[in-house]
Design an enzyme around this catalytic site. Sequence first.
Site, PDB file in Angstrom:
ATOM      1  N   VAL A  83     -12.002   7.152  11.162  1.00 31.60           N
ATOM      2  CA  VAL A  83     -11.134   5.980  11.062  1.00 31.60           C
ATOM      3  C   VAL A  83     -11.663   5.049   9.976  1.00 31.60           C
ATOM      4  CG1 VAL A  83     -10.183   3.987  12.259  1.00 31.60           C
ATOM      5  CG2 VAL A  83     -10.536   6.147  13.496  1.00 31.60           C
ATOM      6  N   THR A  84     -10.867   4.827   8.933  1.00 32.39           N
ATOM      7  CA  THR A  84     -11.251   3.891   7.878  1.00 32.39           C
ATOM      8  C   THR A  84     -10.014   3.164   7.352  1.00 32.39           C
ATOM      9  OG1 THR A  84     -10.923   5.306   5.923  1.00 32.39           O
ATOM     10  CG2 THR A  84     -13.022   5.535   7.097  1.00 32.39           C
ATOM     11  N   VAL A  85     -10.246   1.978   6.800  1.00 35.65           N
ATOM     12  CA  VAL A  85      -9.245   1.253   6.019  1.00 35.65           C
ATOM     13  C   VAL A  85      -9.939   0.787   4.747  1.00 35.65           C
ATOM     14  CG1 VAL A  85      -7.687  -0.724   5.900  1.00 35.65           C
ATOM     15  CG2 VAL A  85      -7.958   0.511   8.063  1.00 35.65           C
ATOM     16  N   ARG A  91      -6.670  -5.912   7.233  1.00 35.19           N
ATOM     17  CA  ARG A  91      -5.886  -6.921   7.950  1.00 35.19           C
ATOM     18  C   ARG A  91      -4.388  -6.806   7.680  1.00 35.19           C
ATOM     19  NH1 ARG A  91     -10.326  -6.583   9.570  1.00 35.19           N
ATOM     20  NH2 ARG A  91     -11.837  -8.257   9.900  1.00 35.19           N
ATOM     21  N   ARG A  92      -3.908  -5.584   7.572  1.00 34.69           N
ATOM     22  CA  ARG A  92      -2.469  -5.378   7.369  1.00 34.69           C
ATOM     23  C   ARG A  92      -1.866  -4.510   8.472  1.00 34.69           C
ATOM     24  NH1 ARG A  92      -1.954  -4.737   0.750  1.00 34.69           N
ATOM     25  NH2 ARG A  92      -3.713  -6.089   0.242  1.00 34.69           N
ATOM     26  N   GLY A  93      -2.626  -4.341   9.553  1.00 31.15           N
ATOM     27  CA  GLY A  93      -2.089  -3.617  10.703  1.00 31.15           C
ATOM     28  C   GLY A  93      -2.107  -2.106  10.575  1.00 31.15           C
ATOM     29  N   LEU A  94      -2.835  -1.569   9.598  1.00 32.09           N
ATOM     30  CA  LEU A  94      -2.820  -0.119   9.389  1.00 32.09           C
ATOM     31  C   LEU A  94      -3.500   0.623  10.536  1.00 32.09           C
ATOM     32  CD1 LEU A  94      -3.534   0.115   5.559  1.00 32.09           C
ATOM     33  CD2 LEU A  94      -1.342   0.200   6.765  1.00 32.09           C
ATOM     34  N   LEU A  95      -4.646   0.123  10.993  1.00 30.36           N
ATOM     35  CA  LEU A  95      -5.311   0.773  12.114  1.00 30.36           C
ATOM     36  C   LEU A  95      -4.424   0.742  13.352  1.00 30.36           C
ATOM     37  CD1 LEU A  95      -7.604   2.069  13.670  1.00 30.36           C
ATOM     38  CD2 LEU A  95      -8.669  -0.198  13.879  1.00 30.36           C
ATOM     39  N   TYR A 124     -12.255  -1.863  19.117  1.00 30.74           N
ATOM     40  CA  TYR A 124     -11.422  -0.949  19.893  1.00 30.74           C
ATOM     41  C   TYR A 124     -11.020  -1.443  21.285  1.00 30.74           C
ATOM     42  CZ  TYR A 124     -12.353   2.204  16.086  1.00 30.74           C
ATOM     43  OH  TYR A 124     -12.414   2.752  14.837  1.00 30.74           O
ATOM     44  N   PHE A 414     -19.258  12.158  17.016  1.00 33.75           N
ATOM     45  CA  PHE A 414     -18.150  12.965  16.490  1.00 33.75           C
ATOM     46  C   PHE A 414     -17.207  12.102  15.672  1.00 33.75           C
ATOM     47  CE2 PHE A 414     -17.285  11.732  20.902  1.00 33.75           C
ATOM     48  CZ  PHE A 414     -16.066  11.080  20.800  1.00 33.75           C
TER      49      PHE A 414
END
Length: 414
Positions: A83-85, A91-95, A124, A414
């Site tokens: 998981v990366t941005v 801060r654009r809601g991608l995650l 999380y 993992f």
Amino acid sequence: MNLDVRPVTEPEYRDWLRALRTGFLRPPVVSDEEVAQRLPHTDLARTQGAFDEGRCVATFRSFAQELTTVGGAPLAASAVSNVTVSPTHRRRGLLSRMMDADLAAAKERGDAVSTLIAAEYPIYGRFGYGPAAWTTEWTVDVRRAALDPRRSGPDDGGRIDLVDAPEIRGTGPGLHERLRAARHGVVGRDQRGWDVHTGVDPLPGQPWREPFYAVYRSAEGQPEGYVAYTCDETWEDGKQPLNTATVRDLVAVTPAAERALWLFLCSVDWVMLVKSGHRAPDDLLPLLLPDPRAARVTTHADMLWVRVLDVVRTLEARTYGGEGTLVLELHDTAGLAGGRFRLDASPEGAVCAPTTASPDLTMDIAELGTLCLGDESVVRLAELGRIEEGRQGAAATADTLLRASRRAWCPDIF
């Protein structure tokens, strides 16, 4: 800005790897070798990317996993990783978009839980994950451990043999399965994992250093544990050795094997320090030493996070140390696993079902993730204001039912 979030196609995979490297602050150069090694082991249908004018700027992947719950039963899990941005698109809601899509798909597949190893703690919880297993690492100062210098091997009739990687690839999976059947929090290892960790197919960009391997066999000649470790070559002035042995992996399915392997590591000539690697917080290691203070805690942190997707299956799969009934009110803003449930538990088994009875305990679904492997105290979470008691004494009752005799342990990242 129009950002396209969707599964990655094979032609886009190299760009996805570049974004992954960028997010983890690694050199953003992807070799043909890396693509060839990773792609066959990647389910592109479960590999998401966010694209800005054709460039991948965020990554997300999940895969099938089995998680051992309290008592040894496996739970079908969706393991989240990679998981990366990219720093240009924070801060654009991608995650949130990628996580929402993955959790919905996991729920539809019938996974009981979703799991992950969190690089940062605060991220999380808002998606319903709770820290369910912690990890501790020790550094043992061998000179302070007060071990008998005349000791030459196990004193129980067993023996320790140095072996090569092919023997670990043959013996290790069976031993790990025995561990997984006995210890809650352990996750399954596939063949790819064994190939990576024994040098058959090491991760690209990470120089492989062959470790030493040692196997413990009981007096009857049966393998009951193994360790993989590396050693540095450090000497101080005056030609005094200051070498450190670092454990990469230690699996023991009996207390005798665990004792023998740790004492073996602490008796290797020239080794003055032993670094334990990721262990359970209640590992036997410190108390195996005549002077437990020789084992200094160097890391203690959250490890495995769990997001409950199926309350009934998660609570019915595990065992319980006592007998009792709890009514749980679970809040889930994502609408995946919330509701009110009655749990009737006993050492013989458990039944969990929706109910309209008044709740004994009210909590967010993330708190159930924290509690499901028996590692946290309900009373403590109630005192923190994260669980509300609807019936006086319900938190103490829940602790009697939910707490496990050993702490949860996930040895694998993992």
